[in-house]
Structures are given as structure tokens and as C-alpha cells.
Motif scaffolding. Structure first.
Motif, mmCIF file in Angstrom:
data_model
loop_
_atom_site.group_PDB
_atom_site.id
_atom_site.type_symbol
_atom_site.label_atom_id
_atom_site.label_comp_id
_atom_site.label_asym_id
_atom_site.label_seq_id
_atom_site.Cartn_x
_atom_site.Cartn_y
_atom_site.Cartn_z
ATOM 1 N N LEU A 61 0.589 -0.026 -4.307
ATOM 2 C CA LEU A 61 -0.360 0.601 -5.231
ATOM 3 C C LEU A 61 -0.248 2.115 -5.186
ATOM 4 C CD1 LEU A 61 -3.027 0.385 -7.028
ATOM 5 C CD2 LEU A 61 -4.241 0.692 -4.861
ATOM 6 N N ALA A 62 -0.239 2.675 -3.984
ATOM 7 C CA ALA A 62 -0.184 4.128 -3.845
ATOM 8 C C ALA A 62 1.156 4.682 -4.304
ATOM 9 C CB ALA A 62 -0.455 4.528 -2.395
ATOM 10 N N ALA A 63 2.242 3.975 -3.983
ATOM 11 C CA ALA A 63 3.553 4.439 -4.429
ATOM 12 C C ALA A 63 3.636 4.441 -5.952
ATOM 13 C CB ALA A 63 4.651 3.567 -3.831
ATOM 14 N N ALA A 64 3.100 3.403 -6.581
ATOM 15 C CA ALA A 64 3.108 3.338 -8.044
ATOM 16 C C ALA A 64 2.172 4.379 -8.642
ATOM 17 C CB ALA A 64 2.706 1.944 -8.503
ATOM 18 N N ARG A 65 1.034 4.615 -8.006
ATOM 19 C CA ARG A 65 0.088 5.608 -8.516
ATOM 20 C C ARG A 65 0.712 7.002 -8.490
ATOM 21 N NH1 ARG A 65 -5.707 5.143 -8.097
ATOM 22 N NH2 ARG A 65 -5.471 3.707 -6.348
ATOM 23 N N SER A 66 1.443 7.316 -7.420
ATOM 24 C CA SER A 66 2.042 8.645 -7.298
ATOM 25 C C SER A 66 3.224 8.837 -8.234
ATOM 26 C CB SER A 66 2.479 8.894 -5.847
ATOM 27 O OG SER A 66 1.362 8.945 -4.986
ATOM 28 N N SER A 67 4.040 7.792 -8.395
ATOM 29 C CA SER A 67 5.244 7.928 -9.216
ATOM 30 C C SER A 67 5.002 7.652 -10.689
ATOM 31 C CB SER A 67 6.327 6.964 -8.710
ATOM 32 O OG SER A 67 5.967 5.616 -8.969
ATOM 33 N N GLY A 68 3.966 6.859 -10.995
ATOM 34 C CA GLY A 68 3.736 6.437 -12.363
ATOM 35 C C GLY A 68 4.658 5.328 -12.814
ATOM 36 N N GLU A 69 5.526 4.853 -11.911
ATOM 37 C CA GLU A 69 6.484 3.799 -12.227
ATOM 38 C C GLU A 69 6.054 2.475 -11.600
ATOM 39 O OE1 GLU A 69 9.137 3.979 -14.240
ATOM 40 O OE2 GLU A 69 8.488 6.012 -14.714
ATOM 41 N N PRO A 70 6.374 1.350 -12.237
ATOM 42 C CA PRO A 70 5.966 0.059 -11.672
ATOM 43 C C PRO A 70 6.659 -0.231 -10.347
ATOM 44 C CG PRO A 70 7.416 -0.268 -13.559
ATOM 45 C CD PRO A 70 7.092 1.192 -13.515
ATOM 46 N N VAL A 71 5.901 -0.763 -9.421
ATOM 47 C CA VAL A 71 6.412 -1.184 -8.117
ATOM 48 C C VAL A 71 6.175 -2.681 -7.997
ATOM 49 C CG1 VAL A 71 6.121 -0.982 -5.609
ATOM 50 C CG2 VAL A 71 6.014 1.065 -7.060
ATOM 51 N N ALA A 72 7.156 -3.395 -7.456
ATOM 52 C CA ALA A 72 7.053 -4.846 -7.320
ATOM 53 C C ALA A 72 6.607 -5.229 -5.916
ATOM 54 C CB ALA A 72 8.392 -5.506 -7.641
ATOM 55 N N LEU A 73 5.716 -6.207 -5.845
ATOM 56 C CA LEU A 73 5.289 -6.826 -4.599
ATOM 57 C C LEU A 73 5.892 -8.221 -4.541
ATOM 58 C CD1 LEU A 73 1.548 -5.784 -4.687
ATOM 59 C CD2 LEU A 73 3.052 -5.360 -2.735
ATOM 60 N N VAL A 74 6.425 -8.602 -3.395
ATOM 61 C CA VAL A 74 7.103 -9.896 -3.262
ATOM 62 C C VAL A 74 6.563 -10.606 -2.031
ATOM 63 C CG1 VAL A 74 9.311 -11.076 -3.071
ATOM 64 C CG2 VAL A 74 9.174 -8.899 -4.307
ATOM 65 N N CYS A 75 6.097 -11.850 -2.214
ATOM 66 C CA CYS A 75 5.564 -12.592 -1.069
ATOM 67 C C CYS A 75 5.869 -14.073 -1.219
ATOM 68 C CB CYS A 75 4.056 -12.378 -0.938
ATOM 69 S SG CYS A 75 3.084 -13.188 -2.219
ATOM 70 N N THR A 76 5.558 -14.811 -0.176
ATOM 71 C CA THR A 76 5.754 -16.252 -0.158
ATOM 72 C C THR A 76 4.562 -16.939 -0.804
ATOM 73 O OG1 THR A 76 6.407 -18.083 1.275
ATOM 74 C CG2 THR A 76 4.702 -16.602 2.122
ATOM 75 N N SER A 77 4.529 -18.241 -0.731
ATOM 76 C CA SER A 77 3.492 -19.011 -1.417
ATOM 77 C C SER A 77 2.257 -19.173 -0.546
ATOM 78 C CB SER A 77 4.044 -20.391 -1.794
ATOM 79 O OG SER A 77 4.394 -21.101 -0.617
ATOM 80 N N GLY A 78 1.206 -19.732 -1.142
ATOM 81 C CA GLY A 78 -0.009 -20.031 -0.401
ATOM 82 C C GLY A 78 -0.966 -18.861 -0.354
ATOM 83 N N SER A 79 -1.672 -18.724 0.762
ATOM 84 C CA SER A 79 -2.699 -17.684 0.862
ATOM 85 C C SER A 79 -2.115 -16.278 0.858
ATOM 86 C CB SER A 79 -3.531 -17.887 2.130
ATOM 87 O OG SER A 79 -2.711 -17.792 3.293
ATOM 88 N N ALA A 80 -0.807 -16.156 1.100
ATOM 89 C CA ALA A 80 -0.194 -14.825 1.161
ATOM 90 C C ALA A 80 -0.494 -14.015 -0.089
ATOM 91 C CB ALA A 80 1.320 -14.965 1.347
ATOM 92 N N VAL A 81 -0.342 -14.642 -1.256
ATOM 93 C CA VAL A 81 -0.523 -13.897 -2.497
ATOM 94 C C VAL A 81 -1.979 -13.471 -2.682
ATOM 95 C CG1 VAL A 81 -0.830 -16.006 -3.876
ATOM 96 C CG2 VAL A 81 -0.045 -13.924 -4.978
ATOM 97 N N GLY A 82 -2.921 -14.230 -2.110
ATOM 98 C CA GLY A 82 -4.336 -13.877 -2.230
ATOM 99 C C GLY A 82 -4.677 -12.546 -1.589
ATOM 100 N N HIS A 83 -3.888 -12.131 -0.605
ATOM 101 C CA HIS A 83 -4.165 -10.861 0.071
ATOM 102 C C HIS A 83 -3.872 -9.657 -0.819
ATOM 103 C CE1 HIS A 83 -5.093 -12.509 4.019
ATOM 104 N NE2 HIS A 83 -4.111 -13.371 3.842
ATOM 105 N N TYR A 84 -3.198 -9.868 -1.925
ATOM 106 C CA TYR A 84 -2.949 -8.769 -2.861
ATOM 107 C C TYR A 84 -4.166 -8.446 -3.725
ATOM 108 C CZ TYR A 84 2.157 -9.324 -2.127
ATOM 109 O OH TYR A 84 3.423 -9.387 -1.604
ATOM 110 N N LEU A 85 -5.155 -9.323 -3.754
ATOM 111 C CA LEU A 85 -6.234 -9.183 -4.731
ATOM 112 C C LEU A 85 -6.935 -7.819 -4.712
ATOM 113 C CD1 LEU A 85 -7.992 -10.328 -6.967
ATOM 114 C CD2 LEU A 85 -9.432 -11.402 -5.229
ATOM 115 N N PRO A 86 -7.332 -7.265 -3.544
ATOM 116 C CA PRO A 86 -8.004 -5.962 -3.594
ATOM 117 C C PRO A 86 -7.154 -4.876 -4.244
ATOM 118 C CG PRO A 86 -8.307 -6.988 -1.447
ATOM 119 C CD PRO A 86 -7.296 -7.811 -2.167
ATOM 120 N N ALA A 87 -5.861 -4.845 -3.938
ATOM 121 C CA ALA A 87 -4.983 -3.845 -4.544
ATOM 122 C C ALA A 87 -4.799 -4.108 -6.035
ATOM 123 C CB ALA A 87 -3.623 -3.823 -3.840
#
Length: 608
Positions: A61-87
Motif C-alpha cells: 500500500l505504501a509503496a503504491a501510494r508513494s509511486s502512484g503505480e499499481p503494486v501486486a500482492l501475491v499470497c496462497t489460499s485460505g485465510s492468508a488473503v483475508g489478512h490483506y483486508l485492512p490495507a
């Protein structure tokens, strides 16, 4: 075994790179194996590995906010992806382009009790600009072409017309390890994959553009009203490109600028003749100090955080309001809203205003210049009386920022924690004239990073690491509760040679509540402490040392200033613990407001 999944993820990676994604923040996992290996093999990405998905989200989030360019997040399945919700929530509210790539189990394993399998295709609901499920890989030429198209569409959606997060769900089957083509069918599919990856890249993302007629109408309204303000709340670092247009509008119209420190308008050189209310919190809270209220408001960015802004709303009730931006920002529900990317709209607005005859009221700007000077003087006197207060310590941190910028010719990013730090910095930044009012014309402006989309305190240490991803030094000012909330992200500072200086202002808990009505509700002290201030009682220096991050304590303003300059100059991560009296921020603000009250009239017949 078939090579279809390997070819499928290679096309996905190529499409992602062709769409302009350069940074991928990866959290380890098994189901994401084909995706991660394809990204690594592509060699067109910078891959950052962050173990904790929640920290990874705020880093990206911070890297994308500073650069203005999209940044990709990559994770495995299950609850892992849920941890992205606040960002993801913050990215949505703050218009930050973010791409979530979540590996998933294939359809046949859903609703069957398979391990680490949850319904994740639409996990983020309304928080994302777009969400798509790619489906499991299939060995068809059309499917490969559609895969490339859909990935590019996802990146375009993250870029605009209103930037924000996008979720791409990627079901993958075992075997997850890469497979080379061995059969004729595999080799034919590999040739097709190469043709698909060579297809032209889609056009750039559309952006919202304010209607020309509405901008002309706004220009006419502003020119016709000589008594107005330009009001700016939190805005992204990229808004700095609009700074000359905002200053030119203020000069032409004779409007004072009421801008919070996160607007990118405060900590930068400004032209002569522009009135910037660096102490607007005090001026507005003190009933404008005798200056006449504005009759027009041009609103940019989020709503200002200062308590004075909210206190002044009755005095501003009669003003015509115009709000300009990519999101509907009008908490009063009274503004005429012009939706469009602000920087180009402001350039066009400036041109329209400069074509019209000037009708400024110099006395209006003079009244606010006098009010600003009075507030600055009173606050300065109060800070002298409270040399170890939260305000004095934060002023020392800002002075260190100015010293570093002057010495190195390049300013660090200033990252501000929510709740109290962002408000105290907003109040005190004007006490360091070298950062704005007295800055040399060629002084480097200081970019300010705030998390004012959803205004949460989560993930700010990870965010500081992400803001320094491009190598620019970051000075992060956070409170002790914010530190406790994300202390685990110190691992990011230890593992990377990032120039992040984390200053922990320790006032013994969530002292923002002292400034809210609950702070005056006369609760039992034990109840107030347990449920509201919640002092963490941690030793930030010891915790930093445990993570391998250099740390020290500073008990005086001079000591804090010296420690921060040294740490910024080292180019390495460091933590500085700054204990302050618990109620000092409240006491300083109240004392300054009391000092600005007009003297009581003498009783009849009394002598002075």
C-alpha cells in the motif's frame, strides 16, 4: 504431466508486466507456487518477500501510494488473503492502485471440507474496484488470450478512472511445481502462449475528467467572490505536481490557504503574497481571531483532521462550497461536487481564473495574515514554557527533517501516524519556518505520507518500510499505541537496508481521547485508562533491539533532534523512543487558545 498450468501462469506474469506492474510483494505459501515461480522467471519484476500477509498489504500500500503505480500482492489460499483486508480498505478509501493476486483451490475442492479452502473469490466485497476469478487453467488458445486480456483489465481497473484495489483470484491445481512441455499438445500450447504474450498491450487507464463547463462555472463563481478560502485535506504525494497551480489560484483570487500538513502544500516553498494558515487549527478554533468568515470555499482532498476545522463549521455555514476531486468529498452535504483528477482540473481552473478580471479584497487576506502571525507567536511562547511536551518534541523532529533536507539537498518522506501525531504535526509545522513560510525558493519540499483514507492506525511500521522501497529516507512519527499495533513489522526494517527512522512518541496510551468528548466525561480514572487510553507499557528500545534494529531513547528536544539527524544520515533503519508527559499535547493546545482570548473588559470605574 501437462504443462498447461506452467504456461498459464507464465502468460499471466507477462500480461501483468506488460500492463505496467513492476513490484510484487509476495508472502510464502504452497498453493501460490506456480504463480510465484512464473513471476520470478519473468525477470521483469522486483519481488519483495514479506512473511506476514497483513504487513505485506501495508508495505505494498505504501509503496503504491508513494509511486502512484499499481503494486501486486501475491499470497496462497485460505485465510492468508483475508489478512490483506485492512490495507485493501485503506487503498479503496485513499484511491491507491493495488492488485491482490490470491491463489485458490480449484472448484472441485470447494464445499468439500478440503484443507485451506474458503470462499475467497468475492472476499473483499465492495472494498475493491473490480474482482474476478480467472478459473482453473485450461489448454485452449482462446482461454490464454482471455487470460491476458482479463489481467490487463484488472490492472487498468486498479489505475482508474478512480484508482483503487482490485482482486484477482487464481485457482490452481496440483501438481504445483513447474512442468516443461513434453507432448505435442503441450508444445503447441507453448507456441500459442508465446504468441499470446507478444500481443499488443492495452491502452492506458482512463481517468475522471472534470467537465469543462463546470470548471468555467467554478472559475466565474470564485472570481466573483473576493472573500474565500482554498481548503486542502490529505492528498497523495503525486498532488505535489498541482502545487504551483494552487498557489497561483490563491495569489490571483487573494484567498488564504487552509491546508493540513498531509495536503503536500505546507512543507514546501511558497510564493510571496500567498497567505497559508499554518496555524489554522488555532485560528479556526479561536473564532477566526477577528478575521471575517469566508463566503466561498474551494475544497480539495479529504476533510481536514484539525479540531479547529470542525469547531469553525458554524462560522462557515453560509459559505458556498465547491469540492474538486476523484471521490465525493462533502461531509456537510452542501457542496457542489466536481469529480475529476485534481491536478489537471486545477491547471484548467487556474487558466480560466487568470483569463477573468481580478476582484481581490486585499483587506481579507491581510486579516488572515495577521491572525496567522498572532497564533504563531502565542504557540511559540507556550512551547518555550513546555520544553519537554509532545509539541516541543515533535517540533524537534520537524527541525531535524529540515536540517537533513538542507544538508543533503533532498528531503525525507515524512510519514505520520493517525490519531494524535498527524494533528500535533499539523498544529506545529508552522513553528519550523524553514519548512514552509521561510523556505528558500529552491528548498526541497517534504513529501508527507498519511493514512487518511480510513484513518486507521494499523500497519504503519510496515507502511514506513514500503514508503522507503524506492530508497528515499523516511521519517515516521507514530504514537506508542500505533507502535504496539504493528511492532511485528520491525522485522521488515531489520531484514532490509531501508533508511527508515521510526520515532515513537510515547505519551502513555491513546491520548487522542483526551481531545474527544469522552475525555471530559469525568469517567472513573481506572475505567478511562482500561477502555480508552490503553497504555501499552512496552519498551520500544528493547523490542527494536530484539528485532536487530538500532534504537535509543531521547528525553530532550535537543537530544531527539540530534538522534533523528544522525539516524537519517546513516541511511539505515533506526528507532528513537521519545517519552513525553501524558497530557502535554492537550495542555499546549489549550494554553495557546487561552492566550489568544481577548482580555476581559475592565469593570466600570476600575483602573489598570
Amino acid at each position: 504431466m501437462s504443462a498447461v498450468q506452467t504456461l498459464w501462469t507464465e502468460v499471466l506474469a507477462s500480461a501483468l508486466a506488460d500492463a505496467g506492474v513492476r513490484l510484487c510483494v509476495v508472502s510464502p505459501g504452497s498453493r501460490s507456487t506456480p504463480l510465484v515461480l512464473a513471476l520470478a522467471a519473468c525477470r521483469r519484476f522486483e519481488l519483495e518477500v514479506v512473511i506476514d500477509e497483513r504487513a505485506a498489504g501495508f508495505y505494498a500500500l505504501a509503496a503504491a501510494r508513494s509511486s502512484g503505480e499499481p503494486v501486486a500482492l501475491v499470497c496462497t489460499s485460505g485465510s492468508a488473503v483475508g489478512h490483506y483486508l485492512p490495507a485493501v480498505i485503506e487503498a479503496s478509501m485513499a484511491n491507491v492502485p493495488l492488485l491482490v493476486l490470491s491463489a485458490d483451490r480449484p472448484p472441485e475442492l470447494h464445499d468439500a471440507g478440503a484443507a485451506q479452502t474458503i470462499p475467497q473469490a468475492r472476499l473483499f466485497g465492495e472494498q475493491v474496484r473490480s474482482q474476478l476469478d480467472l478459473g482453473a487453467p485450461v489448454p485452449e488458445a482462446l482461454a490464454l488470450r482471455a487470460l491476458r486480456r482479463r489481467v490487463q483489465q484488472a490492472v487498468l481497473a486498479a489505475r482508474g478512472p478512480v484508482p483503487g484495489p482490485v482482486h484477482v483470484n487464481v485457482p490452481l491445481r496440483k501438481p504445483l511445481e513447474p512442468r516443461a512441455p513434453v507432448s505435442d499438445a503441450d508444445r503447441a500450447l507453448a507456441a500459442e502462449a508465446r504468441r499470446v504474450s507478444a500481443l499488443p498491450t492495452s491502452a492506458g487507464a482512463p481517468r475522471l475528467e472534470a467537465a469543462a463547463a463546470e470548471l468555467e462555472e467554478l472559475a466565474a463563481a470564485l472570481v466573483a467572490e473576493p472573500r474565500g478560502w482554498i481548503v486542502a485535506g490529505a492528498l497523495p504525494e503525486s498532488f505535489a505536481e498541482a502545487r504551483p497551480d494552487v498557489f497561483a489560484l490563491a495569489q490571483r483570487l487573494g484567498y488564504p490557504i487552509v491546508a493540513e500538513v498531509g495536503s503536500q502544500l505546507r512543507l514546501a516553498p511558497r510564493p510571496r503574497g500567498v497567505v497559508v494558515l499554518d496555524h489554522h487549527d488555532l485560528v479556526l478554533a479561536a473564532d477566526l481571531l477577528g478575521a471575517p468568515p469566508p463566503r466561498a470555499l474551494l475544497l480539495l482532498g479529504a476533510e481536514p483532521a484539525a479540531a479547529g476545522w470542525h469547531a469553525a463549521q458554524p462560522a462557515l455555514a453560509g459559505a458556498a462550497r465547491w469540492a474538486l476531486g476523484e471521490r465525493w468529498q462533502d461531509a456537510s452535504s452542501t457542496a457542489r461536487v466536481l469529480l475529476g483528477a485534481p491536478a489537471p482540473a486545477l491547471a484548467r481552473l487556474r487558466a480560466a481564473v487568470e483569463r477573468a478580471p481580478s476582484q481581490t479584497d486585499p483587506s481579507f487576506g491581510d486579516a488572515y495574515a495577521a491572525a496567522e502571525a498572532r497564533a504563531a507567536a502565542h504557540l511559540g511562547e507556550i512551547l518555550v514554557e513546555h520544553p519537554t511536551s509532545e509539541g516541543a518534541m515533535i517540533r524537534a523532529a520537524l527541525e531535524a527533517c529540515a536540517q537533513f533536507a538542507a544538508r543533503h539537498g533532498r528531503a525525507p518522506r515524512l510519514l505520520l501516524g493517525n490519531s494524535l501525531p498527524v494533528r500535533v504535526v499539523d498544529l506545529l509545522a508552522g513553528q519550523v519556518p524553514e519548512l514552509g513560510a521561510a523556505a528558500a525558493a529552491d528548498a526541497p519540499p517534504i513529501p508527507v505520507v498519511t493514512q487518511r483514507g480510513a484513518s486507521g492506525i494499523d500497519g504503519l511500521i510496515a507502511g514506513a518500510a514500503g514508503a522507503a522501497h524506492d530508497g528515499r529516507p523516511v521519517l515516521a512519527l507514530v504514537g506508542d499505541v500505533t507502535f504496539a499495533h504493528d511492532a511485528g513489522s520491525l522485522a521488515l526494517l531489520a531484514a532490509r537496508p531501508r533508511p527508515v527512522v521510526l520515532v515513537v512518541i510515547d505519551n502513555g496510551g491513546g491520548r487522542i481521547f483526551d481531545h474527544l468528548p469522552i475525555g471530559s466525561a469525568q469517567l472513573e480514572p481506572a475505567t478511562y485508562a482500561r477502555y480508552f487510553t490503553t497504555a501499552p507499557g512496552l519498551d520500544p528500545v528493547a523490542i527494536a533491539h530484539a528485532f536487530g534494529v538500532p534504537a535509543r531513547r531521547a528525553d530532550t528536544a535537543a537530544g531527539a533532534r540530534e538522534a533523528i539527524v544522525d539516524a537519517l544520515s546513516s541511511g539505515r533503519a533506526a528507532l528513537i523512543h521519545v517519552p513525553v508527559p501524558a497530557d502535554s499535547a492537550l495542555l499546549v493546545r489549550r494554553a495557546a487558545l487561552d492566550a489568544m482570548q481577548p482580555p476581559l473588559p475592565l469593570a466600570q470605574g476600575a483602573t489598570s
